[in-house]
Scaffold this motif. Sequence first.
Motif, short mmCIF file in Angstrom:
data_model
loop_
_atom_site.label_atom_id
_atom_site.label_comp_id
_atom_site.label_asym_id
_atom_site.label_seq_id
_atom_site.Cartn_x
_atom_site.Cartn_y
_atom_site.Cartn_z
N ALA A 58 1.00 -1.12 0.23
CA ALA A 58 -0.49 0.10 -0.04
C ALA A 58 1.00 0.92 0.11
CB ALA A 58 -1.10 -0.46 0.90
N PHE A 59 1.10 2.20 -1.02
CA PHE A 59 1.51 3.51 -1.01
C PHE A 59 0.78 4.16 -0.62
CE2 PHE A 59 3.62 0.52 -3.51
CZ PHE A 59 5.46 0.88 -3.28
N LYS A 60 0.76 5.76 -0.07
CA LYS A 60 0.30 6.37 0.18
C LYS A 60 0.90 7.51 -0.35
CE LYS A 60 4.03 9.05 2.78
NZ LYS A 60 3.70 10.56 2.56
N PRO A 61 -0.91 9.10 -0.36
CA PRO A 61 -0.05 9.87 -1.77
C PRO A 61 0.78 10.87 -1.55
CG PRO A 61 -2.74 10.16 -0.53
CD PRO A 61 -1.56 8.60 0.19
N THR A 62 1.67 11.36 -2.11
CA THR A 62 2.24 11.89 -2.29
C THR A 62 2.61 13.20 -1.06
OG1 THR A 62 3.01 11.46 -4.52
CG2 THR A 62 4.51 12.77 -4.03
N SER A 63 3.81 13.25 -0.68
CA SER A 63 3.93 14.38 0.64
C SER A 63 3.61 15.48 -0.27
CB SER A 63 4.62 14.15 1.62
OG SER A 63 5.12 12.65 2.20
N THR A 64 4.38 16.12 -0.98
CA THR A 64 4.57 17.42 -1.48
C THR A 64 3.65 17.44 -2.72
OG1 THR A 64 6.57 16.87 -1.93
CG2 THR A 64 6.34 18.67 -2.41
N ILE A 65 2.44 18.40 -2.06
CA ILE A 65 1.61 19.15 -2.86
C ILE A 65 1.15 20.71 -3.01
CG2 ILE A 65 0.34 16.58 -2.62
CD1 ILE A 65 -1.21 18.21 -0.55
N ARG A 66 0.68 21.03 -4.08
CA ARG A 66 1.09 22.30 -4.64
C ARG A 66 -0.25 23.03 -3.28
NH1 ARG A 66 0.17 20.78 -10.01
NH2 ARG A 66 -1.49 22.04 -10.18
N LEU A 67 -0.76 22.81 -3.16
CA LEU A 67 -2.13 23.11 -2.14
C LEU A 67 -1.48 23.68 -0.73
CD1 LEU A 67 -4.94 20.26 -3.03
CD2 LEU A 67 -4.37 22.23 -3.89
N ALA A 68 -1.84 24.95 0.14
CA ALA A 68 -2.11 25.38 0.68
C ALA A 68 -1.52 24.62 2.18
CB ALA A 68 -2.38 26.66 0.97
N GLN A 69 -1.01 23.82 3.43
CA GLN A 69 -0.76 23.41 3.91
C GLN A 69 -0.52 23.78 5.20
OE1 GLN A 69 -0.09 18.53 2.60
NE2 GLN A 69 1.52 19.96 1.52
N LYS A 70 -1.19 23.77 6.23
CA LYS A 70 -0.60 24.53 7.80
C LYS A 70 0.43 23.41 7.65
CE LYS A 70 -4.38 25.77 9.58
NZ LYS A 70 -5.55 25.62 10.87
N THR A 71 1.63 24.45 7.91
CA THR A 71 3.13 23.64 8.77
C THR A 71 4.02 24.07 9.74
OG1 THR A 71 5.06 22.30 8.36
CG2 THR A 71 4.88 24.20 7.32
N ILE A 72 5.14 24.56 10.31
CA ILE A 72 6.15 24.94 10.90
C ILE A 72 7.24 25.81 10.15
CG2 ILE A 72 4.65 24.45 12.84
CD1 ILE A 72 6.93 22.13 13.52
#
Length: 492
Positions: free
Chosen positions: A424-438
């Motif tokens: 099972a492979f998860k979706p790629t982490s790096t996406i162009r949509l804005a995401q909350k982070t630090i």
Amino acid sequence: QRLTTTTTTTTTALRRSRRPGASPIPVVAAAASLVLALAALAPEGAGEAKAAPGSSLASSPPLRKFRSLREFRSLREFRSPGPAGAVPAGTWYQQQHRRNQRSYARGNSFGEAFKITTWGESHGGTVGVVIDGCPSRVRITQSDIQCELDRRKPGQSRIVSPRREDDLAIITSGLQDNYTLGTPITVIVQNKDARPRDYSDMSLKYRPSHADATYDYKYGILANSGGGRASARETVGRVAAGAVAKVILRRAYGIEIVAYVKSVKDIVMDSRSYDSSTVTVDQVEKSPIRCPDERTADRMVKYIEEIRRDGNSVGGVIECVAKGVPAGLGAPVFDKLEADLAKAIMSIPATKGFEIGSGFEGTNMLGSEHNDPFVPYEDVEETNIEESSPSKTEKRRPFKTVTNNSGGVQGGISNGEDIVIRAAFKPTSTIRLAQKTITKDGAPAILEGKGRHDPCVLPRAVPIVEAMVAVTLVDHLLRHKSSETLAGIMDT
């Protein structure tokens, strides 16, 4: 003047303390006086941390004095050590952690008898692999390795990363006139299309669900460009090693390994439309998604293209079948064949699950339904095996099974049936949509990923899964043969 006098007093006390029988009390008193003198000279606010204008620390609250060891420990554990004005998590302590960190990046090798070691970073000069334990006099050409690397490389279609890499395999050791020498084989691939500028923002902010944060915390340093060893670029070496392993398996036992995409999100290939034991590489390679069912493949491709346009990503499941694996590979307890297969698969970037045989579906079956009935083995003519192959003299197993819910492995040992696994492979982490982070300093931030990333890793992960299964099987095959040889010597 007070500081000068106190310093002289402290120096004199230290000299006298060296005499036999001298009391240490004057030294302690003098040292305390010196500390008080220094404190009196410090201007107001001298104990507060200062940050350069415009830096990420400039807006942080000032450092405070800790009232107790417990309060300091609370900061180390990234919890707020007190009320307003306390040091924010991820500033002072995180800097000290990076400064003091001296961890070593182990875990770059896999296997025992057939051992591979990969090296290189995504945006470094080269990536590659060293293969140790390959038998001598095995005919391997550069094209054997190149054809597998071509299946893995980016830029193949609209549904994968547009990064352009030739991924030309350069063999620098271990071969002579296209035959293995029995010495370590080194394969090097150059990185030619790296774009560090795409990672300028991501070098300051952690990508959600990516290895950036954990790597930075563990090692105190991060390969800011391209993801370093956490990048799928690392798998170039695995696929090169897997190509060598496939040649050995095919020529020694006629073993064929075929992987394909079984599902993308909720688009699943109908199990009634195919037989895993009859799927061929040619069927898989007809579609850019590498799904052998044409109608399902078309739906998968259209969905991935839609996800790509939205700037998002998607995951799914890859199924892999190893056909012709002899019985007897693997060992009980900690060296079970399926345990090593699970480790091999779960070491691939973005994997989140592993199944063999019935897998989790087996939990919905009764024992009478799940058990694989044994029947006598019918003699069949073996094909696709070289005349000099050791399998020509291989002991014939006295049984076969009607069903294969075990996935070709029972008790940690192969039973001669097809080995069927799923990853099972998860979706790629790096996406162009804005995401909350630090940020690396612990400040809240918003990240919009840039660069050339796969909207779905599955098409290029197919040869990677095949490679890791091949490496694992060759490793167990060589270990099995060495134990058989030793047993034969002891019997004589």
